[in-house]
Design a protein around this motif. Structure first.
Motif, short mmCIF file in Angstrom:
data_model
loop_
_atom_site.label_atom_id
_atom_site.label_comp_id
_atom_site.label_asym_id
_atom_site.label_seq_id
_atom_site.Cartn_x
_atom_site.Cartn_y
_atom_site.Cartn_z
N PHE A 182 -54.97 38.91 -1.22
CA PHE A 182 -54.82 37.89 -0.18
C PHE A 182 -53.54 38.12 0.63
O PHE A 182 -53.49 37.82 1.83
CB PHE A 182 -54.80 36.49 -0.80
CG PHE A 182 -56.16 36.00 -1.20
CD1 PHE A 182 -57.08 35.58 -0.25
CD2 PHE A 182 -56.55 35.98 -2.54
CE1 PHE A 182 -58.34 35.13 -0.61
CE2 PHE A 182 -57.80 35.53 -2.93
CZ PHE A 182 -58.71 35.11 -1.96
N PHE A 183 -52.51 38.67 0.00
CA PHE A 183 -51.28 38.96 0.72
C PHE A 183 -51.46 40.15 1.67
O PHE A 183 -50.69 40.31 2.62
CB PHE A 183 -50.15 39.25 -0.27
CG PHE A 183 -49.78 38.07 -1.11
CD1 PHE A 183 -48.91 37.09 -0.61
CD2 PHE A 183 -50.29 37.91 -2.39
CE1 PHE A 183 -48.57 35.99 -1.39
CE2 PHE A 183 -49.96 36.81 -3.16
CZ PHE A 183 -49.09 35.85 -2.66
N ALA A 184 -52.46 40.98 1.40
CA ALA A 184 -52.73 42.13 2.28
C ALA A 184 -53.22 41.69 3.65
O ALA A 184 -53.18 42.45 4.61
CB ALA A 184 -53.75 43.05 1.62
N LEU A 185 -53.67 40.46 3.76
CA LEU A 185 -54.16 39.95 5.03
C LEU A 185 -53.03 39.84 6.04
O LEU A 185 -53.26 39.92 7.25
CB LEU A 185 -54.83 38.58 4.82
CG LEU A 185 -55.40 37.89 6.06
CD1 LEU A 185 -56.52 38.74 6.66
CD2 LEU A 185 -55.93 36.51 5.69
N LEU A 189 -47.67 46.04 4.02
CA LEU A 189 -46.93 46.10 2.75
C LEU A 189 -47.74 45.42 1.65
O LEU A 189 -47.77 45.89 0.50
CB LEU A 189 -45.57 45.43 2.91
CG LEU A 189 -44.63 45.51 1.69
CD1 LEU A 189 -44.33 46.97 1.36
CD2 LEU A 189 -43.34 44.74 1.95
N GLY A 190 -48.41 44.31 1.99
CA GLY A 190 -49.29 43.65 1.02
C GLY A 190 -50.44 44.55 0.63
O GLY A 190 -50.86 44.57 -0.54
N THR A 195 -52.99 48.20 -3.25
CA THR A 195 -53.47 49.55 -3.58
C THR A 195 -52.95 50.00 -4.94
O THR A 195 -53.67 50.62 -5.72
CB THR A 195 -53.02 50.54 -2.49
OG1 THR A 195 -53.53 50.13 -1.23
CG2 THR A 195 -53.54 51.94 -2.79
N ILE A 196 -51.70 49.69 -5.23
CA ILE A 196 -51.13 50.06 -6.54
C ILE A 196 -51.87 49.35 -7.68
O ILE A 196 -52.24 49.97 -8.68
CB ILE A 196 -49.63 49.72 -6.56
CG1 ILE A 196 -48.88 50.56 -5.53
CG2 ILE A 196 -49.04 49.94 -7.95
CD1 ILE A 196 -47.42 50.19 -5.38
N SER A 266 -52.73 47.24 11.39
CA SER A 266 -51.45 46.55 11.27
C SER A 266 -51.55 45.06 11.55
O SER A 266 -50.74 44.27 11.08
CB SER A 266 -50.43 47.17 12.21
OG SER A 266 -50.80 46.93 13.57
N GLY A 267 -52.52 44.63 12.37
CA GLY A 267 -52.63 43.22 12.72
C GLY A 267 -51.81 42.83 13.93
O GLY A 267 -51.84 41.69 14.38
#
Length: 333
Positions: A182-185, A189-190, A195-196, A266-267
C-alpha cells in the motif's frame, strides 16, 4: 504519469500477491473438513489400501520359516486373503488415506466413490506415519517394511518439518508484502521496499512448493516399490500441486511487477500547460520578447552614440540584478 497511472501500475502486482496468498490459504485448508468434498480432494499424497493382501510371497519376506510350510494353492491363497480382510477390519485400516499439510483423512469406497469418514486432529509439522496410523506398533508387522521404506519415512519426517516452516514463513511474508504494498502507491521508494519483501516471500513460496513436490514424489516411489507385494499403492494429489505451483507463479509474477514499479511509474506529472486564456493559477503563457520584432530591412547601424530602438520596452529593467528575461510567464502574475 499521475496518481491514476501510479495506481494502475501498482494494481497488477497487488492483485497477483493477493492471488498467491489465496492459493496458500487453499493449500492450508486441504483435509480440514471431512464433509467438504472439494477440500477432501486437496492432498499431497494418497495411500490406497483397498486391495491390501498377504500372499505366500509376502510371508516369505516376513518369516521364511513359516512361509516354507505353507503350500501354494488356491485354498491357501483364499485363506490368507480372508485372514488379511479380518486383520484389516480388526486394525481399523481404511480403504484410502489422504495426507495434507496439517493432518490426514481416511475413508472407504462407497459405490465407486470416495467417502471420507475421518480426519485426524490438525498438528504443526505433521507427517504421516503408517506404522502408527495403521496400528502396527505392537504387532511386529512393521518389520515387513523394507529398510528402504523405513529410511524413507525417517527422511520424510525431517523434511516435513522444514516444509511446514517454509509454508508458515511464505504466508507471513506474503501478508507483509500486501501491507507494505500500500505504501508503494505513493512513491517508488515504497515499491522498492515491497520488492524486497516480495523477493523473500517468493523464495519461501518456491522452497515450500519444491520441497513438497520432491518429498511426496520420493515417498510415493518408496511406497510403490516396498509395499507393492501387499497391494498398497501411493499416488500424488494433482489438485494440490496445481494450487501450490499457481501460488509460486503468482508470487514470482508479483515480484517482477513490483520491481518494475520501483523504477517506473513515478506518479509525477511532467506536463506543462501553455497559453490558458482563463488565467488559472499555475498556467504559463507566452509573452513578447523585450527586443521586439519589426518589419523591413535590418538596420546594422552601430558605433558611438547609436541607441537601439526601445519598441516600448523600458531598458532600465533589462540587465538589473536578479532580473531576467522569461519567454513564458505565469498567468497568475
Amino acid at each position: 504519469m499521475g496518481k491514476a497511472g501510479r495506481f494502475a501500475c501498482i494494481f497488477t502486482p497487488m492483485a497477483m500477491t493477493i492471488a498467491s496468498l489465496i492459493c496458500l490459504v487453499i493449500v492450508g485448508l486441504g483435509g480440514t473438513n471431512k464433509n467438504n468434498s472439494n477440500l477432501n480432494n486437496l492432498y499431497f499424497f494418497r495411500a490406497n489400501t483397498t486391495d491390501i493382501a498377504i500372499t505366500p510371497e509376502a510371508l516369505t519376506n516376513l518369516n521364511p520359516d513359516i512361509a516354507k510350510n505353507i503350500p501354494h494353492n488356491a485354498l491357501t491363497d483364499a485363506v490368507l486373503n480372508g485372514a488379511t480382510g479380518a486383520t484389516k477390519d480388526a486394525l481399523g485400516i481404511k480403504d484410502f488415506y489422504h495426507v495434507s499439510l496439517w493432518n490426514y483423512c481416511a475413508g472407504d469406497f462407497d459405490n465407486g466413490t470416495d467417502k471420507v469418514t475421518y480426519c485426524s486432529p490438525r498438528k504443526n509439522e505433521f507427517w504421516f506415519n503408517p506404522v502408527e496410523v495403521w496400528g502396527l506398533n505392537q504387532t511386529g508387522i512393521e518389520q515387513v517394511f523394507s529398510k528402504e521404506l523405513r529410511d524413507g519415512l525417517n527422511a520424510y519426517r525431517v523434511a516435513a518439518k522444514w516444509m511446514f516452516i517454509a509454508y508458515v514463513v511464505a504466508v507471513v511474508t506474503t501478508i507483509a508484502e500486501i501491507v507494505v504494498g500500500f505504501f508503494a502507491l505513493f512513491s517508488r521508494l515504497g515499491s522498492l521496499a515491497t520488492t524486497i519483501v516480495s523477493t523473500i516471500s517468493s523464495l519461501f513460496v518456491f522452497a515450500f512448493a519444491l520441497t513438497a513436490t520432491i518429498l511426496y514424489s520420493v515417498l510415493t516411489g518408496s511406497f510403490n516399490s516396498a509395499l507393492r507385494q501387499y497391494n498398497i499403492r501411493g499416488h500424488l494429489g494433482k489438485n494440490m500441486y496445481v494450487v501450490v505451483w499457481l501460488a509460486v507463479a503468482f508470487s514470482l509474477g508479483a515480484g517482477i511487477f513490483w520491481l518494475f514499479s520501483s523504477c517506473c511509474c513515478s506518479g509525477r506529472s511532467n506536463k506543462i500547460k501553455y497559453g490558458d486564456a482563463s488565467g488559472r493559477k499555475g498556467v504559463y503563457e507566452r509573452v513578447d520578447s523585450p527586443y521586439g520584432h519589426r518589419e523591413g530591412p535590418v538596420n546594422f547601424q552601430s558605433g558611438p552614440g547609436y541607441q537601439a530602438p526601445h519598441h516600448g520596452v523600458p531598458l532600465n529593467n533589462v540587465g538589473h540584478k536578479n532580473t531576467a528575461y522569461e519567454p513564458y510567464r505565469s498567468a497568475d502574475v
